[in-house]
Design an enzyme around this catalytic site. Structure first.
Site, PDB file in Angstrom:
ATOM      1  CB  THR A  48      -5.751   5.773  11.344  1.00 33.87           C
ATOM      2  OG1 THR A  48      -6.153   4.443  11.002  1.00 33.87           O
ATOM      3  CG2 THR A  48      -5.515   6.005  12.903  1.00 33.87           C
ATOM      4  CE1 TYR A 140      -5.130   0.638   8.071  1.00 40.21           C
ATOM      5  CE2 TYR A 140      -6.836   2.164   7.976  1.00 40.21           C
ATOM      6  CZ  TYR A 140      -5.563   1.971   8.530  1.00 40.21           C
ATOM      7  OH  TYR A 140      -4.881   2.856   9.299  1.00 40.21           O
ATOM      8  CE  LYS A 170      -2.698   2.135   5.699  1.00 41.59           C
ATOM      9  NZ  LYS A 170      -2.463   2.114   7.355  1.00 41.59           N
ATOM     10  CB  SER A 172      -1.548  -0.628  10.410  1.00 44.68           C
ATOM     11  OG  SER A 172      -1.636   0.112   9.319  1.00 44.68           O
ATOM     12  N   GLY A 195       2.097  -0.748   6.484  1.00 41.17           N
ATOM     13  CA  GLY A 195       1.231   0.433   7.161  1.00 41.17           C
ATOM     14  C   GLY A 195       1.988   0.811   8.375  1.00 41.17           C
ATOM     15  CG  ASP A 197       4.692   5.494   9.071  1.00 43.72           C
ATOM     16  OD1 ASP A 197       3.737   4.592   8.780  1.00 43.72           O
ATOM     17  OD2 ASP A 197       4.494   6.668   9.056  1.00 43.72           O
ATOM     18  CB  SER A 214       0.873   9.317   9.543  1.00 41.96           C
ATOM     19  OG  SER A 214       1.623   8.601  10.477  1.00 41.96           O
TER      20      SER A 214
END
Length: 305
Positions: A48, A140, A170, A172, A195, A197, A214
């Site tokens: 992403t 993902y 992963k 998120s 994923g 943060d 990120s």
């Protein structure tokens, strides 16, 4: 493959583009060196943050080749996200990742024709795994963008028996109960990469060991301090940097929680990686100046170094 494990911070790198929108590979090596200097030793490319879905197949291949080339004997791992809008191109990228020596691959499901059942999702992932049978494969899970939102505990129950080189997923998502159940049931054999943060410190309390994000592109040092403090049982120290991190995230949200805002932060504090691709809106000069002011007031530039 069975011994492969990601550890610590894994940056999801931004993809550098020239001002005209063309792929720019020149900054990759100095970019990698900045990550290493911050203690970030693995990358998850073309996801992403890397605007993978906005890139052509030749561009994604070139970018993956460059990261593998510059990262040889320097990075711990280069994970290549290979997910595309269709299975054939995803398989092509999976095979390519194997050929160039990537450490592992990851994939979203197809996002237009979405898998309607867990069995169909697992079948899709199995086809990807068979294209690169010697590479660890992470699913993902980012339902906010893919629209595919099955409990990962249910996914693992099926995928663990049908996807031979599955390494885990992963995650998120904010559903910590789901990832905790997976860690409890499958954490010995599989790895579940956090994923989101802002869950760095909370996720360590229930056993997470690898974190893809990120923000680790520009705040690897303070996030590594969170990890080190937690391991040293210094909860107060870990919380101090975690709360500062959340203050930074609040500013990012204020300016648009998107790739362009964080690319602007990279150019302000690390390296200029150029614009984003449509439909992601770029940060204006006025917005960038205001962002710099707000970051300065919160002590961001001192905090990240």
């Amino acid at each position: 493959m069975g011994d492969f494990k990601l550890k610590g911070l894994v940056a999801a790198p931004f993809t550098p583009f020239h001002e005209n929108g063309d792929l720019n590979l020149t900054p990759i090596e100095p970019y990698m060196n900045l990550l290493l200097a911050d203690g970030v030793k693995s990358v998850f490319i073309c996801g992403t943050t890397g605007e993978g879905p906005s890139m052509t197949l030749p561009e994604r291949k070139s970018l993956a080749e460059k990261w593998v080339q510059v990262g040889k004997d320097k990075l711990d791992a280069v994970v290549v996200h290979v997910g595309c809008g269709n299975l054939r191109e995803t398989i092509e990228l999976a095979k390519h990742a194997k050929e160039i020596g990537a450490s592992a691959i990851a994939s979203i499901p197809s996002v237009f024709f979405k898998p309607k059942t867990i069995d169909l999702l697992v079948d899709y992932m199995r086809e990807i795994s068979l294209a690169a049978p010697d590479l660890p494969l992470y699913y993902y899970h980012i339902p906010g963008l893919t629209g595919t939102d099955f409990p990962m505990y249910d996914f693992m129950e099926v995928a663990s028996t049908r996807v031979p080189n599955l390494a885990g997923f992963k995650f998120s998502h904010m559903n910590t109960e789901d990832i905790m159940l997976c860690l409890h049931q499958y954490g010995v054999k599989y790895q579940f990469l956090v994923g989101t943060d802002s869950l760095l410190l909370p996720s360590m309390t229930f056993g997470s060991e690898a974190f893809v994000g990120s923000t680790y592109n520009f705040c690897g040092k303070p996030c590594n301090r969170v990890i080190a403090a937690f391991k040293n049982k210094d909860l107060e120290g870990a919380q101090k940097d975690q709360f500062k991190f959340l203050a930074m995230v609040k500013i990012i949200v204020q300016y648009g929680l998107n790739v362009a805002t964080q690319k602007a932060m990279m150019s302000l504090s690390r390296i200029d990686l150029g614009p984003t691709r449509a439909p992601i809106p770029n940060t204006s000069a006025e917005q960038k100046e205001a962002l710099k002011k707000d970051l300065t007031e919160m002590g961001y530039f001192e905090w990240i170094n």
